[in-house]
Design an enzyme around this catalytic site. Structure first.
Site, PDB file in Angstrom:
ATOM      1  N   ASN A  48      -4.867   1.577  -2.023  1.00 31.05           N
ATOM      2  CA  ASN A  48      -5.405   0.208  -2.032  1.00 31.05           C
ATOM      3  C   ASN A  48      -6.137  -0.125  -3.333  1.00 31.05           C
ATOM      4  O   ASN A  48      -6.578  -1.252  -3.524  1.00 31.05           O
ATOM      5  CB  ASN A  48      -6.306  -0.061  -0.815  1.00 31.05           C
ATOM      6  CG  ASN A  48      -7.687   0.556  -0.945  1.00 31.05           C
ATOM      7  OD1 ASN A  48      -7.912   1.451  -1.761  1.00 31.05           O
ATOM      8  ND2 ASN A  48      -8.619   0.101  -0.139  1.00 31.05           N
ATOM      9  N   GLY A  85     -16.201  -5.181  11.404  1.00 33.86           N
ATOM     10  CA  GLY A  85     -15.506  -4.596  10.255  1.00 33.86           C
ATOM     11  C   GLY A  85     -16.066  -4.990   8.897  1.00 33.86           C
ATOM     12  O   GLY A  85     -15.518  -4.596   7.861  1.00 33.86           O
ATOM     13  N   ALA A 130      -4.637   0.497   9.278  1.00 36.73           N
ATOM     14  CA  ALA A 130      -6.095   0.669   9.383  1.00 36.73           C
ATOM     15  C   ALA A 130      -6.407   1.896  10.241  1.00 36.73           C
ATOM     16  O   ALA A 130      -7.269   2.715   9.900  1.00 36.73           O
ATOM     17  CB  ALA A 130      -6.735  -0.582   9.981  1.00 36.73           C
ATOM     18  N   GLU A 136      -7.345  12.343  -3.147  1.00 37.16           N
ATOM     19  CA  GLU A 136      -7.073  13.107  -1.920  1.00 37.16           C
ATOM     20  C   GLU A 136      -6.835  12.162  -0.727  1.00 37.16           C
ATOM     21  O   GLU A 136      -5.921  12.369   0.064  1.00 37.16           O
ATOM     22  CB  GLU A 136      -8.288  14.001  -1.654  1.00 37.16           C
ATOM     23  CG  GLU A 136      -7.995  15.175  -0.762  1.00 37.16           C
ATOM     24  CD  GLU A 136      -9.259  15.989  -0.524  1.00 37.16           C
ATOM     25  OE1 GLU A 136      -9.540  16.267   0.638  1.00 37.16           O
ATOM     26  OE2 GLU A 136      -9.969  16.311  -1.504  1.00 37.16           O
ATOM     27  N   LYS A 173       0.806  -1.231   0.000  1.00 36.99           N
ATOM     28  CA  LYS A 173       0.000   0.000   0.000  1.00 36.99           C
ATOM     29  C   LYS A 173       0.837   1.278   0.000  1.00 36.99           C
ATOM     30  O   LYS A 173       0.482   2.239  -0.678  1.00 36.99           O
ATOM     31  CB  LYS A 173      -0.974  -0.006   1.176  1.00 36.99           C
ATOM     32  CG  LYS A 173      -2.118  -1.004   1.019  1.00 36.99           C
ATOM     33  CD  LYS A 173      -3.022  -0.923   2.246  1.00 36.99           C
ATOM     34  CE  LYS A 173      -4.298  -1.706   2.059  1.00 36.99           C
ATOM     35  NZ  LYS A 173      -5.232  -1.509   3.175  1.00 36.99           N
ATOM     36  N   TYR A 226     -13.298  -8.451  10.953  1.00 34.55           N
ATOM     37  CA  TYR A 226     -14.534  -9.105  10.472  1.00 34.55           C
ATOM     38  C   TYR A 226     -14.417 -10.630  10.543  1.00 34.55           C
ATOM     39  O   TYR A 226     -15.334 -11.355  10.173  1.00 34.55           O
ATOM     40  CB  TYR A 226     -14.860  -8.668   9.030  1.00 34.55           C
ATOM     41  CG  TYR A 226     -13.684  -8.748   8.096  1.00 34.55           C
ATOM     42  CD1 TYR A 226     -13.338  -9.936   7.473  1.00 34.55           C
ATOM     43  CD2 TYR A 226     -12.899  -7.625   7.875  1.00 34.55           C
ATOM     44  CE1 TYR A 226     -12.237 -10.008   6.654  1.00 34.55           C
ATOM     45  CE2 TYR A 226     -11.792  -7.688   7.048  1.00 34.55           C
ATOM     46  CZ  TYR A 226     -11.469  -8.882   6.439  1.00 34.55           C
ATOM     47  OH  TYR A 226     -10.367  -8.950   5.631  1.00 34.55           O
ATOM     48  N   ASP A 282     -10.278   2.779   2.067  1.00 31.01           N
ATOM     49  CA  ASP A 282     -10.467   2.232   3.425  1.00 31.01           C
ATOM     50  C   ASP A 282     -11.187   3.203   4.367  1.00 31.01           C
ATOM     51  O   ASP A 282     -12.139   2.825   5.053  1.00 31.01           O
ATOM     52  CB  ASP A 282      -9.113   1.861   4.047  1.00 31.01           C
ATOM     53  CG  ASP A 282      -8.553   0.560   3.494  1.00 31.01           C
ATOM     54  OD1 ASP A 282      -9.340  -0.264   2.999  1.00 31.01           O
ATOM     55  OD2 ASP A 282      -7.323   0.367   3.565  1.00 31.01           O
TER      56      ASP A 282
HETATM   57  P1  NAP Z   1      -0.882  -2.962  11.275  1.00 30.20           P
HETATM   58  O1  NAP Z   1      -0.532  -1.906  10.317  1.00 30.20           O
HETATM   59  O2  NAP Z   1       0.083  -4.090  11.519  1.00 30.20           O
HETATM   60  O3  NAP Z   1      -1.179  -2.227  12.691  1.00 30.20           O
HETATM   61  C1  NAP Z   1      -1.563  -2.961  13.825  1.00 30.20           C
HETATM   62  C2  NAP Z   1      -1.657  -2.028  15.036  1.00 30.20           C
HETATM   63  O4  NAP Z   1      -2.062  -2.828  16.151  1.00 30.20           O
HETATM   64  C3  NAP Z   1      -0.335  -1.377  15.419  1.00 30.20           C
HETATM   65  O5  NAP Z   1      -0.571  -0.126  16.006  1.00 30.20           O
HETATM   66  C4  NAP Z   1       0.217  -2.363  16.479  1.00 30.20           C
HETATM   67  O6  NAP Z   1       1.074  -1.775  17.417  1.00 30.20           O
HETATM   68  C5  NAP Z   1      -1.069  -2.735  17.186  1.00 30.20           C
HETATM   69  N1  NAP Z   1      -0.905  -4.015  17.875  1.00 30.20           N
HETATM   70  C6  NAP Z   1      -0.626  -5.221  17.339  1.00 30.20           C
HETATM   71  N2  NAP Z   1      -0.533  -6.151  18.307  1.00 30.20           N
HETATM   72  C7  NAP Z   1      -0.737  -5.503  19.492  1.00 30.20           C
HETATM   73  C8  NAP Z   1      -0.746  -5.908  20.854  1.00 30.20           C
HETATM   74  N3  NAP Z   1      -0.518  -7.197  21.204  1.00 30.20           N
HETATM   75  N4  NAP Z   1      -1.003  -4.969  21.787  1.00 30.20           N
HETATM   76  C9  NAP Z   1      -1.202  -3.674  21.454  1.00 30.20           C
HETATM   77  N5  NAP Z   1      -1.194  -3.223  20.180  1.00 30.20           N
HETATM   78  C10 NAP Z   1      -0.971  -4.140  19.211  1.00 30.20           C
HETATM   79  O7  NAP Z   1      -2.247  -3.668  10.896  1.00 30.20           O
HETATM   80  P2  NAP Z   1      -3.491  -2.988  10.118  1.00 30.20           P
HETATM   81  O8  NAP Z   1      -3.291  -3.150   8.668  1.00 30.20           O
HETATM   82  O9  NAP Z   1      -3.696  -1.654  10.685  1.00 30.20           O
HETATM   83  O10 NAP Z   1      -4.682  -3.988  10.524  1.00 30.20           O
HETATM   84  C11 NAP Z   1      -5.226  -3.994  11.831  1.00 30.20           C
HETATM   85  C12 NAP Z   1      -6.522  -4.793  11.829  1.00 30.20           C
HETATM   86  O11 NAP Z   1      -7.468  -4.139  10.997  1.00 30.20           O
HETATM   87  C13 NAP Z   1      -6.386  -6.214  11.275  1.00 30.20           C
HETATM   88  O12 NAP Z   1      -7.135  -7.070  12.082  1.00 30.20           O
HETATM   89  C14 NAP Z   1      -7.007  -6.129   9.892  1.00 30.20           C
HETATM   90  O13 NAP Z   1      -7.598  -7.332   9.464  1.00 30.20           O
HETATM   91  C15 NAP Z   1      -8.088  -5.065  10.128  1.00 30.20           C
HETATM   92  N6  NAP Z   1      -8.503  -4.356   8.898  1.00 30.20           N
HETATM   93  C16 NAP Z   1      -9.820  -4.409   8.544  1.00 30.20           C
HETATM   94  C17 NAP Z   1     -10.241  -3.746   7.413  1.00 30.20           C
HETATM   95  C18 NAP Z   1     -11.696  -3.826   6.999  1.00 30.20           C
HETATM   96  O14 NAP Z   1     -11.999  -3.536   5.827  1.00 30.20           O
HETATM   97  N7  NAP Z   1     -12.590  -4.160   7.886  1.00 30.20           N
HETATM   98  C19 NAP Z   1      -9.333  -3.009   6.646  1.00 30.20           C
HETATM   99  C20 NAP Z   1      -7.997  -2.961   7.053  1.00 30.20           C
HETATM  100  C21 NAP Z   1      -7.581  -3.648   8.189  1.00 30.20           C
HETATM  101  P3  NAP Z   1       2.664  -1.680  17.183  1.00 30.20           P
HETATM  102  O15 NAP Z   1       2.819  -0.612  16.136  1.00 30.20           O
HETATM  103  O16 NAP Z   1       3.192  -1.320  18.495  1.00 30.20           O
HETATM  104  O17 NAP Z   1       3.091  -3.032  16.665  1.00 30.20           O
END
Ligand code: NAP
Length: 286
Positions: free
Chosen positions: A91, A246, A134, A82, A70, A225, A106
């Site tokens: 994405n 989600g 996210a 934007e 991404k 989700y 997103d």
């Molecule tokens: P990401 O970029 O890896 O970010 C994950 C975040 O969660 C980071 O801030 C990380 O902290 C934190 N984290 C991870 N493990 C943790 C823990 N044990 N304790 C505290 N904080 C923790 O992931 P992402 O792409 O944002 O995705 C996050 C979630 O959103 C996933 O479950 C994904 O499936 C979901 N999502 C859903 C959609 C949708 O369309 N519904 C779209 C996108 C993402 P650190 O930086 O300290 O590691």
């Protein structure tokens, strides 16, 4: 004839085998009666530019991108929407007339799913857990919708510094009990943007007593989700909160992508129904 007839679309990522995009996007293409296939393509980290150059020689009319591409796509685009510029993340890419047009659906997908549930973030006080990809799109979109205050609660506050500079409404605090309870006591809306509670993720929330700090009227969302009801949502529901998973975000961001690919505005209700018919059996199978 639809611009997509006889063309191909795909999602790129690594890993890519579990992506639900082919199910979701193909459901919409079939509903629209467009002769276009949607596939999955494994593109390794660091190979985005090389792959894109080759892909442009083929039949691809566009593609969606997931981890880890991404951010890498941003400098490779001829134009950026934007939102893609605001999140520094792409994405959805439309390949048209020899140009690469980058979008990010997103944040808008999340916003539309919130509005569907009757929650307008304007003037609201919001707590967001996590500061990853996210969270970035959710927080920046909420700030652009005039949320009064957004506090990003995360374990690595340095990662949220860029967010704080984007708007005076955005603040950062630790993901510890004291900061969480203090923040949640003021919140109208709590959004989990960490993977805690997602199928296949071993780390879990230590407990859910932080939810007791939330006012009774607060709305609780999880961008996860899979499962459809995370432990966080179940605990919030037990405490009487209105909850949202989600799935709406996933569906809306996909509808917006197809609108970019096809250049046409779609009927959201028809598309949602077509997607849910194909997606629910997949999400419910274990
Ligand atoms: P990401 O970029 O890896 O970010 C994950 C975040 O969660 C980071 O801030 C990380 O902290 C934190 N984290 C991870 N493990 C943790 C823990 N044990 N304790 C505290 N904080 C923790 O992931 P992402 O792409 O944002 O995705 C996050 C979630 O959103 C996933 O479950 C994904 O499936 C979901 N999502 C859903 C959609 C949708 O369309 N519904 C779209 C996108 C993402 P650190 O930086 O300290 O590691």
């Amino acid at each position: 004839m639809n611009f997509l007839d006889g063309k191909e679309l795909a999602v790129i990522g690594d890993p890519i085998e579990h992506s639900l995009s082919p199910v979701i996007q193909q459901a919409m293409l079939d509903e629209l009666g467009v002769c276009c296939t949607y596939g999955r393509i494994l593109v390794r980290a660091g190979e985005t530019a090389q792959w894109l150059q080759k892909a442009e020689q083929g039949k691809l009319a566009g593609f969606n991108a997931t981890m880890p591409h991404k951010s890498d796509l941003v400098p490779l685009m001829d134009t950026l929407s934007e939102d893609a510029r605001m999140y520094s993340s792409v994405n959805t890419v439309v390949l048209h007339d020899g140009k690469r047009h980058g979008f990010n659906t997103d944040g808008e997908g999340f916003l539309r799913s919130l509005l569907d549930e009757g929650m307008d973030p304007a003037e609201k006080t919001i707590a967001v857990l996590g500061a990853g990809g996210a969270a970035r799109s959710v927080v920046l979109k909420l700030a652009s919708c005039r949320a009064a205050k957004i506090t990003v609660l995360c374990r690595t506050p340095a990662k949220a510094n860029g967010l704080v500079h984007a708007s005076t409404a955005i603040h950062v605090a630790g993901m510890n009990r004291t900061d969480m309870e203090k923040t949640l006591a003021q919140a109208d809306l709590l959004v989990n943007c960490t993977p805690l509670g997602m199928d296949g993720v071993s780390a879990r929330f230590d407990g859910f007593s932080f939810l007791d700090a939330l006012p009774a009227s607060a709305f609780v969302c999880d961008v996860i989700y899979r499962p459809l009801k995370t432990r966080l949502l179940a605990e919030a529901e037990q405490r009487g909160h209105h909850v949202m998973n989600g799935l709406g975000m996933l569906i809306h961001q996909a509808i917006l992508s197809i609108e970019h690919f096809s250049g046409q505005k779609l009927d959201t209700v028809t598309m949602k129904n077509a997607i849910q018919k194909r997606l629910m059996p997949v999400l419910q199978e274990k």
